[in-house]
Design an enzyme around this catalytic site. Structure first.
Site, PDB file in Angstrom:
ATOM      1  N   ARG A 173      -0.969   8.850  34.865  1.00 56.71           N
ATOM      2  CA  ARG A 173      -0.501   7.577  35.418  1.00 56.71           C
ATOM      3  C   ARG A 173       0.705   7.761  36.319  1.00 56.71           C
ATOM      4  O   ARG A 173       1.472   8.713  36.148  1.00 56.71           O
ATOM      5  CB  ARG A 173      -0.179   6.572  34.317  1.00 56.71           C
ATOM      6  CG  ARG A 173       0.795   7.061  33.258  1.00 56.71           C
ATOM      7  CD  ARG A 173       0.511   6.326  31.941  1.00 56.71           C
ATOM      8  NE  ARG A 173       1.427   6.647  30.874  1.00 56.71           N
ATOM      9  CZ  ARG A 173       1.272   7.672  30.027  1.00 56.71           C
ATOM     10  NH1 ARG A 173       0.261   8.522  30.181  1.00 56.71           N
ATOM     11  NH2 ARG A 173       2.135   7.877  29.061  1.00 56.71           N
ATOM     12  N   ASP A 190      13.444   5.960  25.966  1.00 58.98           N
ATOM     13  CA  ASP A 190      13.155   6.784  27.134  1.00 58.98           C
ATOM     14  C   ASP A 190      14.166   7.920  27.106  1.00 58.98           C
ATOM     15  O   ASP A 190      15.383   7.691  27.190  1.00 58.98           O
ATOM     16  CB  ASP A 190      13.313   5.958  28.418  1.00 58.98           C
ATOM     17  CG  ASP A 190      11.964   5.512  28.945  1.00 58.98           C
ATOM     18  OD1 ASP A 190      11.181   6.379  29.373  1.00 58.98           O
ATOM     19  OD2 ASP A 190      11.706   4.298  28.910  1.00 58.98           O
ATOM     20  N   CYS A 232      20.049  -3.855  33.443  1.00 61.94           N
ATOM     21  CA  CYS A 232      18.904  -3.213  34.118  1.00 61.94           C
ATOM     22  C   CYS A 232      19.032  -1.685  34.145  1.00 61.94           C
ATOM     23  O   CYS A 232      20.060  -1.152  34.528  1.00 61.94           O
ATOM     24  CB  CYS A 232      18.799  -3.736  35.534  1.00 61.94           C
ATOM     25  SG  CYS A 232      17.529  -2.890  36.491  1.00 61.94           S
ATOM     26  N   CYS A 274      18.931  -8.612  35.745  1.00 64.42           N
ATOM     27  CA  CYS A 274      19.348  -8.433  34.360  1.00 64.42           C
ATOM     28  C   CYS A 274      20.601  -7.555  34.360  1.00 64.42           C
ATOM     29  O   CYS A 274      20.621  -6.502  35.010  1.00 64.42           O
ATOM     30  CB  CYS A 274      18.247  -7.743  33.571  1.00 64.42           C
ATOM     31  SG  CYS A 274      16.635  -8.514  33.816  1.00 64.42           S
ATOM     32  N   CYS A 309      14.586  -8.443  42.775  1.00 60.14           N
ATOM     33  CA  CYS A 309      14.146  -9.247  41.624  1.00 60.14           C
ATOM     34  C   CYS A 309      14.646 -10.674  41.798  1.00 60.14           C
ATOM     35  O   CYS A 309      15.717 -10.881  42.374  1.00 60.14           O
ATOM     36  CB  CYS A 309      14.734  -8.691  40.326  1.00 60.14           C
ATOM     37  SG  CYS A 309      14.341  -6.960  40.057  1.00 60.14           S
ATOM     38  N   ARG A 361       5.338  10.912  36.142  1.00 58.20           N
ATOM     39  CA  ARG A 361       5.988  11.550  35.001  1.00 58.20           C
ATOM     40  C   ARG A 361       4.952  12.085  34.005  1.00 58.20           C
ATOM     41  O   ARG A 361       5.147  13.106  33.396  1.00 58.20           O
ATOM     42  CB  ARG A 361       6.880  10.511  34.310  1.00 58.20           C
ATOM     43  CG  ARG A 361       7.976  11.082  33.457  1.00 58.20           C
ATOM     44  CD  ARG A 361       8.758   9.982  32.715  1.00 58.20           C
ATOM     45  NE  ARG A 361       8.927   8.734  33.422  1.00 58.20           N
ATOM     46  CZ  ARG A 361       9.982   8.413  34.157  1.00 58.20           C
ATOM     47  NH1 ARG A 361      10.971   9.259  34.302  1.00 58.20           N
ATOM     48  NH2 ARG A 361      10.057   7.241  34.753  1.00 58.20           N
ATOM     49  N   TYR A 362       3.869  11.354  33.830  1.00 54.25           N
ATOM     50  CA  TYR A 362       2.796  11.738  32.903  1.00 54.25           C
ATOM     51  C   TYR A 362       1.557  12.032  33.737  1.00 54.25           C
ATOM     52  O   TYR A 362       1.353  11.419  34.782  1.00 54.25           O
ATOM     53  CB  TYR A 362       2.478  10.580  31.951  1.00 54.25           C
ATOM     54  CG  TYR A 362       3.662  10.048  31.192  1.00 54.25           C
ATOM     55  CD1 TYR A 362       4.074  10.652  30.003  1.00 54.25           C
ATOM     56  CD2 TYR A 362       4.361   8.940  31.649  1.00 54.25           C
ATOM     57  CE1 TYR A 362       5.150  10.154  29.302  1.00 54.25           C
ATOM     58  CE2 TYR A 362       5.442   8.438  30.950  1.00 54.25           C
ATOM     59  CZ  TYR A 362       5.833   9.043  29.768  1.00 54.25           C
ATOM     60  OH  TYR A 362       6.897   8.548  29.077  1.00 54.25           O
ATOM     61  N   ARG A 384      17.428   0.217  36.124  1.00 50.41           N
ATOM     62  CA  ARG A 384      17.372   0.704  37.516  1.00 50.41           C
ATOM     63  C   ARG A 384      18.417  -0.019  38.367  1.00 50.41           C
ATOM     64  O   ARG A 384      18.220  -0.217  39.562  1.00 50.41           O
ATOM     65  CB  ARG A 384      15.964   0.504  38.092  1.00 50.41           C
ATOM     66  CG  ARG A 384      14.899   1.306  37.383  1.00 50.41           C
ATOM     67  CD  ARG A 384      13.691   1.617  38.271  1.00 50.41           C
ATOM     68  NE  ARG A 384      12.785   2.491  37.553  1.00 50.41           N
ATOM     69  CZ  ARG A 384      11.630   2.093  36.979  1.00 50.41           C
ATOM     70  NH1 ARG A 384      11.231   0.844  37.097  1.00 50.41           N
ATOM     71  NH2 ARG A 384      10.875   2.957  36.342  1.00 50.41           N
ATOM     72  N   ASP A 390      18.689   1.701  27.708  1.00 47.17           N
ATOM     73  CA  ASP A 390      18.924   2.956  28.421  1.00 47.17           C
ATOM     74  C   ASP A 390      20.408   3.132  28.742  1.00 47.17           C
ATOM     75  O   ASP A 390      21.180   2.181  28.715  1.00 47.17           O
ATOM     76  CB  ASP A 390      18.102   2.968  29.714  1.00 47.17           C
ATOM     77  CG  ASP A 390      16.606   3.030  29.416  1.00 47.17           C
ATOM     78  OD1 ASP A 390      16.215   3.899  28.625  1.00 47.17           O
ATOM     79  OD2 ASP A 390      15.857   2.195  29.959  1.00 47.17           O
ATOM     80  N   LYS A 404       8.862   9.051  27.029  1.00 47.65           N
ATOM     81  CA  LYS A 404       9.210   8.184  25.906  1.00 47.65           C
ATOM     82  C   LYS A 404       9.031   8.898  24.571  1.00 47.65           C
ATOM     83  O   LYS A 404       8.155   9.747  24.437  1.00 47.65           O
ATOM     84  CB  LYS A 404       8.299   6.956  25.912  1.00 47.65           C
ATOM     85  CG  LYS A 404       8.541   6.051  27.104  1.00 47.65           C
ATOM     86  CD  LYS A 404       7.633   4.844  27.048  1.00 47.65           C
ATOM     87  CE  LYS A 404       7.967   3.875  28.156  1.00 47.65           C
ATOM     88  NZ  LYS A 404       7.779   4.466  29.492  1.00 47.65           N
TER      89      LYS A 404
END
Ligand code: SF4
Length: 359
Positions: A104, A320, A120, A117, A113, A100-101, A122, A283, A327
């Protein structure tokens, strides 16, 4: 949460994964089973033994339960919610990579996981029915992509949960990255030191280190109670080994949306040698509206941290941008221009001051 405490099974050594187990362990009431069955068909469920033990079954608003125990409210999807809220797919040049950047990439090695959560971001990709662990060929393709892009300075292992991989596989990943000269920093985004602290043993810690690379571990925790003695000891094993730790938390309604909890959380990080880094506005993930507060509510909470806790404890409040635009900082705006070269600056009590001063 159930009020039927008399016939509860003890917390077992394995994760709670099914609605029936949630009833057996007193985490949901039997009359809610049908509702939670519907949630289970849609989203992954797992509560690690450490998190199950941390839940106060006498507190119907327990902030740990709220993060991990499924809720019928998850079936309500609002019009602004999206399957891919932060736009990973729009920036995925090869399987497992999000670029995205410029400097990185994310390397999504595992989409599972140890605890799921409920908020979440994702949630459409993670879980036993999700994308699983990145296959060997895809992993090779991902390393080829990183090697072929000299502008990539940092690789961020995320998922899912990268530290669910075996130390052997983590060691292989580090060795592959160690062979790529232009990669200097390897960052792991993880919840394992909190949800499965014993996994952070000497062998795993050693696997995260590679000569010539600096390893960072970004710990995801949202409530100060998550920083148990076992979690703090797991972080200490990482930090003592020379791994730098930063935090990330999500601002969540009913979990940490009050000043005292945020103060205690940020202090707990700093006391654990984890530098507060990001506080995420939640999100627009499907079925998570019961966790979301407004941007204004978030800004008020974050502004309240100023002056109340040390600069060391201050996180950066960020959003985000939906669609994959990256961000944006949304913390309190401490300075505004009032004329050419003249500004009004706010102090931590809300007082205004001209800059430069007029006298
Ligand atoms: S640990 Fe991260 S990826 Fe896994 S369920 Fe929680 S937020 Fe999602």
């Amino acid at each position: 949460m159930s009020g039927q405490h008399h016939q509860l099974k003890p917390i077992s050594a394995r994760p709670i994964r099914t609605p029936a187990e949630l009833v057996e362990t007193g985490l949901i009431a039997a009359e809610n089973l049908a509702d939670i069955d519907a949630v289970a068909k849609r989203y992954a469920i797992a509560i690690s033994p450490a998190m199950a033990a941390l839940i106060d079954r006498n507190d119907p608003a327990d902030p740990i339960a709220r993060q991990f125990v499924p809720d019928a409210a998850e079936m309500k999807v609002t019009s602004e919610e999206r399957q891919d809220p932060i736009g990973d797919l729009a920036h995925s040049p090869v399987e497992g990579i999000v670029h995205r950047y410029p400097d990185r990439v994310l390397l999504k090695a595992a989409h599972v996981c140890p605890s799921y959560c409920r908020f979440c971001f994702r949630r459409e990709m993670v879980g036993p029915q999700g994308l699983g662990t990145l296959p060997t060929e895809a992993m090779t393709g991902a390393f080829g992509y990183i090697a072929g892009h000299p502008e990539i300075w940092e690789v961020i292992l995320t998922g899912g949960e990268p530290l669910i991989l075996s130390p052997r596989r983590l060691g292989e990943i580090m060795q592959r990255l160690a062979a790529i000269d232009h990669v200097k920093i390897v960052r792991f985004h993880t919840r394992v030191p909190v949800v499965e602290p014993d996994r952070i043993d000497e062998v795993l810690v050693a696997a995260l280190k590679a000569s010539g690379k600096v390893a960072y571990v970004a710990l995801h925790a949202n409530h100060p109670r998550e920083l148990t003695p076992a979690a703090r000891a797991a972080c200490a094993r990482l930090v003592d080994a020379g791994i730098l730790m930063i935090s990330q938390s999500v601002l969540l309604k009913g979990v940490n949306d009050n000043p005292d909890t945020l103060v205690a959380l940020m202090r707990a990080f700093v006391e654990t040698r984890v530098k507060p880094y990001y506080l995420h506005h939640p999100d627009l993930a499907p079925g998570t509206s019961h966790f979301r507060l407004t941007i204004e509510e978030g800004r008020t909470l974050v502004a309240g941290l100023r002056g109340r806790i040390s600069g060391l404890c201050q996180p950066t409040y960020i959003l985000d941008i939906p669609g994959g635009y990256g961000k944006a900082m949304i913390g309190a705006d401490g300075i505004r221009q009032v004329d050419i070269g003249c500004y009004m600056v706010s102090d931590f009590k809300g007082g205004g001051h001209a800059y430069p001063p007029s006298d």
